[in-house]
Design an enzyme around this catalytic site. Structure first.
Site, PDB file in Angstrom:
ATOM      1  N   HIS A  17     -19.513  37.241 -48.315  1.00  0.00           N
ATOM      2  CA  HIS A  17     -18.709  36.246 -49.029  1.00  0.00           C
ATOM      3  C   HIS A  17     -18.254  35.159 -48.065  1.00  0.00           C
ATOM      4  O   HIS A  17     -18.601  35.175 -46.881  1.00  0.00           O
ATOM      5  CB  HIS A  17     -17.568  36.907 -49.809  1.00  0.00           C
ATOM      6  CG  HIS A  17     -16.500  37.563 -48.980  1.00  0.00           C
ATOM      7  ND1 HIS A  17     -15.686  36.881 -48.120  1.00  0.00           N
ATOM      8  CD2 HIS A  17     -16.120  38.870 -48.889  1.00  0.00           C
ATOM      9  CE1 HIS A  17     -14.835  37.725 -47.551  1.00  0.00           C
ATOM     10  NE2 HIS A  17     -15.088  38.936 -47.990  1.00  0.00           N
ATOM     11  N   HIS A  20     -16.856  36.068 -44.540  1.00  0.00           N
ATOM     12  CA  HIS A  20     -17.879  36.434 -43.543  1.00  0.00           C
ATOM     13  C   HIS A  20     -18.613  35.183 -43.073  1.00  0.00           C
ATOM     14  O   HIS A  20     -18.912  35.036 -41.892  1.00  0.00           O
ATOM     15  CB  HIS A  20     -18.922  37.390 -44.144  1.00  0.00           C
ATOM     16  CG  HIS A  20     -18.338  38.611 -44.781  1.00  0.00           C
ATOM     17  ND1 HIS A  20     -18.610  38.969 -46.085  1.00  0.00           N
ATOM     18  CD2 HIS A  20     -17.495  39.559 -44.305  1.00  0.00           C
ATOM     19  CE1 HIS A  20     -17.975  40.085 -46.371  1.00  0.00           C
ATOM     20  NE2 HIS A  20     -17.280  40.460 -45.313  1.00  0.00           N
ATOM     21  N   CYS A 125      -5.732  56.549 -44.263  1.00  0.00           N
ATOM     22  CA  CYS A 125      -6.097  55.566 -45.297  1.00  0.00           C
ATOM     23  C   CYS A 125      -7.612  55.459 -45.332  1.00  0.00           C
ATOM     24  O   CYS A 125      -8.242  55.118 -44.333  1.00  0.00           O
ATOM     25  CB  CYS A 125      -5.485  54.195 -45.011  1.00  0.00           C
ATOM     26  SG  CYS A 125      -6.146  52.935 -46.137  1.00  0.00           S
ATOM     27  N   CYS A 128      -8.955  51.836 -44.687  1.00  0.00           N
ATOM     28  CA  CYS A 128      -8.958  51.419 -43.272  1.00  0.00           C
ATOM     29  C   CYS A 128      -9.829  52.356 -42.435  1.00  0.00           C
ATOM     30  O   CYS A 128     -10.153  52.042 -41.296  1.00  0.00           O
ATOM     31  CB  CYS A 128      -7.554  51.461 -42.679  1.00  0.00           C
ATOM     32  SG  CYS A 128      -6.384  50.339 -43.421  1.00  0.00           S
ATOM     33  N   CYS A 142      -0.469  51.758 -47.775  1.00  0.00           N
ATOM     34  CA  CYS A 142      -1.181  50.923 -46.815  1.00  0.00           C
ATOM     35  C   CYS A 142      -1.026  49.470 -47.271  1.00  0.00           C
ATOM     36  O   CYS A 142      -1.361  49.146 -48.412  1.00  0.00           O
ATOM     37  CB  CYS A 142      -2.663  51.297 -46.779  1.00  0.00           C
ATOM     38  SG  CYS A 142      -3.669  50.010 -46.021  1.00  0.00           S
ATOM     39  N   HIS A 145      -4.525  47.929 -48.394  1.00  0.00           N
ATOM     40  CA  HIS A 145      -5.267  48.454 -49.548  1.00  0.00           C
ATOM     41  C   HIS A 145      -4.376  48.847 -50.722  1.00  0.00           C
ATOM     42  O   HIS A 145      -4.880  49.215 -51.784  1.00  0.00           O
ATOM     43  CB  HIS A 145      -6.142  49.636 -49.105  1.00  0.00           C
ATOM     44  CG  HIS A 145      -7.183  49.221 -48.123  1.00  0.00           C
ATOM     45  ND1 HIS A 145      -6.984  49.286 -46.759  1.00  0.00           N
ATOM     46  CD2 HIS A 145      -8.403  48.670 -48.302  1.00  0.00           C
ATOM     47  CE1 HIS A 145      -8.052  48.810 -46.141  1.00  0.00           C
ATOM     48  NE2 HIS A 145      -8.921  48.426 -47.048  1.00  0.00           N
ATOM     49  N   LYS A 294      -5.679  36.914 -50.297  1.00  0.00           N
ATOM     50  CA  LYS A 294      -6.819  36.932 -49.381  1.00  0.00           C
ATOM     51  C   LYS A 294      -8.103  37.150 -50.181  1.00  0.00           C
ATOM     52  O   LYS A 294      -8.130  37.988 -51.080  1.00  0.00           O
ATOM     53  CB  LYS A 294      -6.644  38.081 -48.391  1.00  0.00           C
ATOM     54  CG  LYS A 294      -7.801  38.177 -47.408  1.00  0.00           C
ATOM     55  CD  LYS A 294      -7.751  39.457 -46.584  1.00  0.00           C
ATOM     56  CE  LYS A 294      -9.010  39.596 -45.759  1.00  0.00           C
ATOM     57  NZ  LYS A 294      -9.271  40.928 -45.268  1.00  0.00           N
ATOM     58  N   LYS A 297     -13.514  41.637 -50.691  1.00  0.00           N
ATOM     59  CA  LYS A 297     -14.431  42.359 -51.583  1.00  0.00           C
ATOM     60  C   LYS A 297     -13.667  43.371 -52.425  1.00  0.00           C
ATOM     61  O   LYS A 297     -13.989  43.585 -53.588  1.00  0.00           O
ATOM     62  CB  LYS A 297     -15.521  43.050 -50.774  1.00  0.00           C
ATOM     63  CG  LYS A 297     -14.977  44.046 -49.783  1.00  0.00           C
ATOM     64  CD  LYS A 297     -15.893  44.277 -48.632  1.00  0.00           C
ATOM     65  CE  LYS A 297     -15.094  44.861 -47.484  1.00  0.00           C
ATOM     66  NZ  LYS A 297     -15.704  44.730 -46.206  1.00  0.00           N
TER      67      LYS A 297
HETATM   68  O1  ME8 Z   1     -13.931  44.834 -40.523  1.00  0.00           O
HETATM   69  N1  ME8 Z   1     -11.069  35.095 -44.607  1.00  0.00           N
HETATM   70  O2  ME8 Z   1     -16.018  44.462 -41.409  1.00  0.00           O
HETATM   71  P1  ME8 Z   1     -15.683  43.570 -42.682  1.00  0.00           P
HETATM   72  C1  ME8 Z   1     -11.652  34.953 -43.405  1.00  0.00           C
HETATM   73  N2  ME8 Z   1     -17.040  46.315 -39.892  1.00  0.00           N
HETATM   74  N3  ME8 Z   1     -12.487  35.851 -42.854  1.00  0.00           N
HETATM   75  C2  ME8 Z   1     -12.752  36.951 -43.562  1.00  0.00           C
HETATM   76  C3  ME8 Z   1     -12.173  37.179 -44.833  1.00  0.00           C
HETATM   77  C4  ME8 Z   1     -11.299  36.183 -45.356  1.00  0.00           C
HETATM   78  N4  ME8 Z   1     -10.726  36.282 -46.555  1.00  0.00           N
HETATM   79  N5  ME8 Z   1     -12.624  38.361 -45.296  1.00  0.00           N
HETATM   80  C5  ME8 Z   1     -13.470  38.854 -44.338  1.00  0.00           C
HETATM   81  C6  ME8 Z   1     -15.134  45.015 -40.542  1.00  0.00           C
HETATM   82  N6  ME8 Z   1     -13.559  38.004 -43.297  1.00  0.00           N
HETATM   83  C7  ME8 Z   1     -15.789  45.867 -39.471  1.00  0.00           C
HETATM   84  C8  ME8 Z   1     -15.900  45.037 -38.197  1.00  0.00           C
HETATM   85  S1  ME8 Z   1     -16.627  44.721 -35.647  1.00  0.00           S
HETATM   86  C9  ME8 Z   1     -16.984  45.706 -34.374  1.00  0.00           C
HETATM   87  C10 ME8 Z   1     -16.479  45.776 -37.016  1.00  0.00           C
HETATM   88  C11 ME8 Z   1     -14.400  38.165 -42.102  1.00  0.00           C
HETATM   89  O3  ME8 Z   1     -16.955  43.494 -43.444  1.00  0.00           O
HETATM   90  C12 ME8 Z   1     -13.586  38.145 -40.838  1.00  0.00           C
HETATM   91  O4  ME8 Z   1     -14.429  37.856 -39.763  1.00  0.00           O
HETATM   92  O5  ME8 Z   1     -14.471  44.064 -43.366  1.00  0.00           O
HETATM   93  C13 ME8 Z   1     -13.107  39.573 -40.755  1.00  0.00           C
HETATM   94  O6  ME8 Z   1     -12.621  39.925 -39.479  1.00  0.00           O
HETATM   95  C14 ME8 Z   1     -14.381  40.289 -41.116  1.00  0.00           C
HETATM   96  O7  ME8 Z   1     -14.975  39.451 -42.139  1.00  0.00           O
HETATM   97  C15 ME8 Z   1     -14.180  41.690 -41.632  1.00  0.00           C
HETATM   98  O8  ME8 Z   1     -15.434  42.132 -42.073  1.00  0.00           O
END
Ligand code: ME8
Length: 636
Positions: A17, A20, A125, A128, A142, A145, A294, A297
């Protein structure tokens, strides 16, 4: 110089999304900028594929975890080129070399005594995938969540993270740039005022099987964060190899604030325990929000970046994201904001400057870069402004203040537009005695255009290419050299440029939003991504047969019909079908409706549900059942 820039590896429990995409566009822009500065750049992104969330998502989709992760990881990998994101490495935590690296690191840290076995009970959680401390909870839940964590008691392996607390505090204090912007550095230091607990880094296979097996105890798999963070090392060939030597010492990570703790606390202490230097910098940004919430997903309020790119154009999306968010702070997404940026900054300021400058050069200077004469005060001011822009641009780009770097470019664009108004080339062109003055003006203008093309390139690669093409210049070389004023060669032939950006119609866009119809962009109708939902999600839908007993056009709308639908009670539904059906066409028809949608007001009429229809190219067909049934019958 070398640059190593990474994004988080994204969980594959949902499709990419806008959040990301933002992080990944930031990393892509930075890597393009650093390449422009002459650096060797390594840009890495990828997917995080282990853990309970993934098993759950695969189960919901009714496929094996492997099939599931292959599919969703593929969606991330395919989305990035659409947004002109070009990583050098796309890593997956299910890759064999990554699994091997994680196991080697576990063994090493275990052998040196920094991992121990213990029994633990705590509040876990699932969202998390970690134990939460009492302090982190809000109303016993949490905060991320909004769920109650579960009390879990089990035996596990622990990493002696607490041993490295003092070292970490000291490192952060001695290196002010280690975590930026400063607010996040302060947040981490304040968290570290409390004693740091050891980190539970295993999960029993009785509870979680989808993970990297512990090398010294096959009853356990690795905690997903201990596994995921190591991707930053696997991708450059740790523990040996040229790439590792070259890139680890300059590693910079980009993340959002949601995963500050694992990156600012777990990761540096893990690295210390491995005997490695910590990464060089952690760049932390805020959230993209929809309204006050925020984008996420789990909340389902996401915007798909590929669809956005199809609707607005890739460069406009990249520009919008980097210009509208102050790196570090939250920002709100609305389609109206994208349109406003596109119309004002891109079509008007930038697009007009290019098209009118090049048109005038074609018309009044034979389409060639002229030989300038002696500059006047106003010409020197433009040249000075361009050089100031170059300095500010580099400072802000190095600092991750992309919005400020873009502001600096746009200040020059505005000066160049004013320069045209003040020098009035069309007036000068009327008298051949002004030839040299006109040539000087055009030279200055074209030189400003060249520097604008050069600096927008990391953010908007396609647009920069068009600009370079019009200026008949090759888009290569290094910023220190190309960023100087006065390099443009007289005699070079330039081309006219068609408008760089179309103007978008905000009213049209609003109408589309009102009628809940996706943008009428050809491509967006071509293929729609299917988000997998669970049976429980499906069960939430109340689908019924409704009979249209009355219909009329909604005032001042070409698209909307106000329908009275019996299902079995009578309800008003406003449907965006007026371009395809007259009221007479639909009265008496039985259709399928979504009966439990929250009411919405469309053009002043409150709509209580939605009529389902099939779109086939430009045609729209209403759905129904074969044969007549009692209005209100449930579809199951
Ligand atoms: O946390 N606004 O993966 P994730 C801005 N797999 N950036 C956002 C966002 C938003 N609303 N939502 C998501 C994980 N992001 C782990 C990471 S790293 C070793 C492991 C972006 O799929 C942002 O970069 O939940 C956030 O830190 C990341 O997606 C979280 O992705």
């Amino acid at each position: 110089m070398n640059t190593y820039i990474t994004t988080p590896i994204f969980y594959v429990n949902a499709q990419p999304h806008l959040g990301h995409a933002y992080t990944t566009i930031v990393a892509d822009t930075y890597s393009r900028y650093k390449r422009l500065c002459g650096d060797n750049v390594r840009f890495q992104t990828g997917t995080d594929e282990h853990g309970e969330k993934i098993i759950q998502a695969a189960e919901d989709a009714g496929v094996s975890p492997k099939e599931y992760v292959d599919k969703i990881s593929g969606l991330f990998r395919e989305a990035w080129p659409v947004l002109t994101i070009e990583p050098d490495v796309f890593i997956r935590t299910t890759d064999a070399d990554h699994i091997q690296t994680v196991q080697a690191i576990l063994q090493k840290v275990y052998d040196q005594g920094d991992i121990y076995f213990d029994e633990y009970s705590g509040l876990y959680c699932k969202g998390c995938e970690r134990f939460l401390t009492e302090k982190e909870l809000v109303d016993d839940k949490c905060p991320d969540h909004l769920t109650l964590p579960k009390e879990i008691r089990e035996q596990n392996y622990f990493f002696r993270m607490g041993n490295y607390q003092e070292w970490l505090i000291d490192h952060i204090k001695k290196n002010p740039d280690f975590i930026t912007p400063e607010r996040y550095r302060n947040e981490v230091l304040s968290f570290l005022k409390e004693p740091l607990e050891d980190l539970c880094i295993s999960r029993p296979t009785s509870r979680v099987t989808w993970g990297i097996p512990f090398p010294f105890d096959d009853r356990f798999v690795t905690y997903v964060w201990f596994d995921a963070l190591i991707n930053y090392l696997t991708g450059i060939g740790y523990p040996d190899g040229e790439e590792f030597e070259k890139y680890w010492q300059v590693a910079e990570h980009v993340i959002a604030k949601d995963i500050l703790k694992p990156h600012a606390i777990y990761w540096p202490t893990m690295l210390k325990a491995m005997g490695l230097e910590p990464y060089r910098k952690l760049h932390v940004h805020g959230y993209w929000k929809i309204g006050e919430t925020k984008m996420s997903k789990s909340l389902g309020n996401v915007v798909r970046p590929v669809e956005m790119a199809e609707r607005f154009g890739v460069d406009a999306v990249r520009y919008f994201l980097l210009r509208d968010m102050s790196f570090g702070l939250d920002s709100g997404y609305t389609p109206e904001a994208v349109v406003a940026r596109q119309n004002a900054d891109l079509a008007n300021d930038l697009g007009n400057l290019f098209s009118r400058s090049l048109t005038m050069v074609k018309k009044f200077a034979g389409g060639k870069v002229p030989e300038p004469g002696d500059p006047q005060e106003i010409d020197n001011q433009l040249a000075d402004a361009a050089q100031e822009m170059m300095a500010a641009y580099q400072r802000e780009m190095n600092d991750f203040s992309f919005h400020k770097a873009l502001q600096a470019i746009w200040a020059l664009i505005s000066k160049a537009n004013k320069y045209i108004v003040s020098t009035e080339p069309w007036e000068l062109a009327k008298d051949p005695a002004n030839r040299q003055r006109l040539d000087t003006v055009f030279y200055h203008l074209l030189e400003a255009l060249r520097l604008i093309a050069l600096t927008v390139q990391p953010v908007m690669p396609h647009t920069a290419e068009k600009m370079f093409d019009a200026l008949n210049l090759k888009n290569d070389g290094d910023l220190a050299e190309l960023g100087q004023w006065g390099l443009l060669q007289p005699g070079l032939e330039v081309k006219r440029i068609k408008s760089l950006f179309p103007r978008l119609d905000l009213e049209e866009l609003k109408k589309q939003a009102d009628s809940q119809k996706p943008a009428t962009h050809k491509k967006s109708q071509k293929k729609e991504e299917t988000e997998l939902i669970s049976f429980d999600d499906f069960k939430k839908l109340d689908l019924r047969v409704g009979e249209i007993v009355a219909a009329e056009k909604v005032k001042k709308s070409d698209r909307l019909l106000k329908l009275t639908v019996k299902s079995p009670e009578e309800r008003i539904i406003v449907a965006g079908i007026a371009e395809h059906f007259t009221p007479e066409d639909v009265i008496g028809r039985q259709v399928i409706i979504v009966a439990n949608l929250k009411p919405v007001k469309l053009m002043g009429v409150v709509s209580h549900g939605m009529v389902l229809a099939a779109r086939d190219g430009d045609n729209l067909m209403l759905t129904g059942v074969s044969g007549s049934v009692t209005p209100g019958s449930k579809i199951s």
